[in-house]
Design an enzyme around this catalytic site. Structure first.
Site, short mmCIF file in Angstrom:
data_model
loop_
_atom_site.label_atom_id
_atom_site.label_comp_id
_atom_site.label_asym_id
_atom_site.label_seq_id
_atom_site.Cartn_x
_atom_site.Cartn_y
_atom_site.Cartn_z
N THR A 213 0.71 -1.32 0.02
CA THR A 213 -0.21 -0.06 -0.10
C THR A 213 0.92 1.04 0.05
OG1 THR A 213 -0.16 -0.06 2.46
CG2 THR A 213 -2.02 -1.30 0.99
N GLY A 218 -1.87 4.99 -4.02
CA GLY A 218 -2.71 3.94 -4.16
C GLY A 218 -1.84 2.46 -3.70
N ALA A 243 -6.45 2.71 11.24
CA ALA A 243 -6.86 1.22 10.99
C ALA A 243 -6.90 1.21 9.40
CB ALA A 243 -8.43 0.98 11.52
N ALA A 244 -6.27 1.98 8.67
CA ALA A 244 -6.51 2.05 7.30
C ALA A 244 -5.69 0.67 6.79
CB ALA A 244 -5.73 3.35 6.68
N GLY A 245 -4.48 0.30 7.13
CA GLY A 245 -4.01 -0.82 6.53
C GLY A 245 -4.59 -2.01 7.19
N ASP A 246 -5.07 -2.19 8.25
CA ASP A 246 -5.91 -3.14 8.76
C ASP A 246 -7.06 -3.30 8.02
OD1 ASP A 246 -3.73 -3.27 10.62
OD2 ASP A 246 -5.03 -2.26 12.17
N SER A 285 -13.92 2.52 13.09
CA SER A 285 -13.92 3.38 11.77
C SER A 285 -14.29 2.09 10.54
CB SER A 285 -12.43 4.02 11.55
OG SER A 285 -11.50 3.00 11.31
#
Length: 306
Positions: A213, A218, A243-246, A285
Site C-alpha cells: 500500500t 494507491g 486502521a487504514a492498513g488493517d 472506523s
C-alpha cells in the site's frame, strides 16, 4: 471456507494532539479515549464486516472484556481464544491534526501463545482456509512453518518489522502485505523507495504475492505471474489513518477467499480504507460491505478498471 486470524488484541489509548511529542518535550493532549484495537482485532473486524467467516485465535488478557465484546458484535468467532493470566496488550497512539499517527506498543497477553494452542487451531482448518498473521504476537515464524507445511494459504501483515520477522520464512507466505515504509525495512533500505523495495522483495520471495500500500499513490501488487497498480480512491478529508492498513488487509483477504480477481480484491480494499480514514478510531472506523459497494459507485476511476 474460513479465515483464521491468529492475532493481537490491544486496548488503544488514543490521544488527539496538534503535533507529535518530540524527545524531551511535554505537551497537552486535546482528548483521550480508550478504544478496542490491535492489528489482529482490527483485521478480524474488517474481515467480518466484509463478509468473511472469521475466527480469531490466540490469547486474551485479564482485562479483555471490551475486546471480546467488540469481536462478538462484529460477528467474529472467539471460541479459539484462550484466557491467560496477563494484562491485555495495549498501545499509546498519538493522532495529529493531519490525521497521521504514531504508536507505542506493549505486547502483554499477545506474547503468551504456545505451539500447543497453535497446533490445536490449525488442526481445525481445512485445505481451503486462510491463516492470517501480524507481528504483534509471539511465534510468528513457527506459525508460518506449521500452517504452510499443512498446505494452508498464509497471509502476513508485516508490522511491526523486527529482526525476528526479517528472519521468518516469508517465502512460504501466499501474501505479504506491507506499506511502503515496512517494505523498505524488510528490503534493508534506509528510506522508503517503493520500486526498489518491490524489486528486492519479489526477488527474495518469488512465490509470494507482494501487496504494497502506498497511501495517496494507491497500491502495488506483484506475484510470479501478475503485476498491477491501482490509484487511490478520492477522499474528502483524512481524519485518522490508524486502521487504514488493517481495513485494507481484511477486505483484500475476504475477496481472495471468495475467489475474486486480484483487481477486484484491491479495488474493494482501497475503497474500504478510504472510508476508514475519514473516521476517528480504529475498529470503529471500519465500514460494512454495503458501505464499500456504495462508495465504489462514487469512484469511477477505480470501478472502471474492472
Amino acid at each position: 471456507m474460513k479465515i483464521l486470524n491468529i492475532g493481537s488484541l490491544n486496548l488503544d489509548y488514543v490521544y488527539q494532539v496538534d503535533r507529535f511529542v518530540q524527545p524531551g518535550e511535554t505537551r497537552h493532549a486535546r482528548t483521550r479515549t480508550v478504544q478496542p484495537g490491535g492489528k489482529g482485532l482490527n483485521q478480524s473486524v474488517a474481515l467480518a464486516r466484509s463478509g468473511a467467516d472469521t475466527w480469531h485465535g490466540g490469547t486474551c488478557g485479564q482485562d479483555s472484556a471490551l475486546l471480546l465484546d467488540t469481536l462478538y458484535a462484529a460477528g467474529v468467532h472467539t471460541d479459539w481464544l484462550t484466557p491467560v493470566d496477563a494484562p491485555s496488550g495495549h498501545a499509546i497512539i498519538q493522532v495529529d491534526g493531519a490525521g497521521q499517527n504514531c504508536i507505542l506498543l506493549y505486547g502483554g497477553a499477545n506474547q503468551c501463545l504456545t505451539m500447543g494452542q497453535v497446533q490445536a487451531m490449525l488442526d481445525r482448518c481445512g485445505q481451503d482456509d486462510i491463516v492470517l498473521l501480524q507481528n504483534e504476537t509471539n511465534l510468528v515464524a513457527e506459525i508460518i512453518y506449521a500452517a504452510a507445511d499443512r498446505g494452508l494459504r498464509v497471509a502476513c501483515n508485516a508490522a511491526p518489522v523486527t529482526d525476528a520477522l526479517q528472519a521468518a520464512p516469508l517465502g512460504k507466505l501466499t501474501w505479504l502485505l506491507v506499506n511502503e515504509v515496512e517494505a523498505a525495512q524488510l528490503a534493508g533500505l534506509s528510506e522508503a523507495a517503493p520500486a526498489a523495495a518491490m524489486d528486492v522483495l519479489h526477488m527474495r520471495y518469488p512465490q509470494t504475492a507482494i501487496v504494497m500500500t502506498l497511501g495517496e499513490a494507491g497500491v502495488w501488487y506483484r506475484d510470479a505471474q501478475l503485476e498491477l497498480r491501482l490509484p487511490a480512491c478520492k477522499v474528502r478529508e483524512i481524519v485518522d489513518t490508524t486502521a487504514a492498513g488493517d481495513t485494507f488487509c481484511g477486505y483484500f483477504l475476504q475477496g481472495a477467499a471468495q475467489g475474486l480477481s486480484v483487481c477486484d480484491c484491491l479495488m474493494r480494499a482501497q475503497a474500504a480504507s478510504a472510508i476508514a480514514i475519514g473516521r476517528i478510531g480504529a475498529a470503529g472506523s471500519i465500514p460494512a460491505a454495503q458501505e464499500v459497494e456504495a462508495f465504489l459507485k462514487t469512484q469511477p476511476e477505480i470501478s472502471d478498471l474492472t
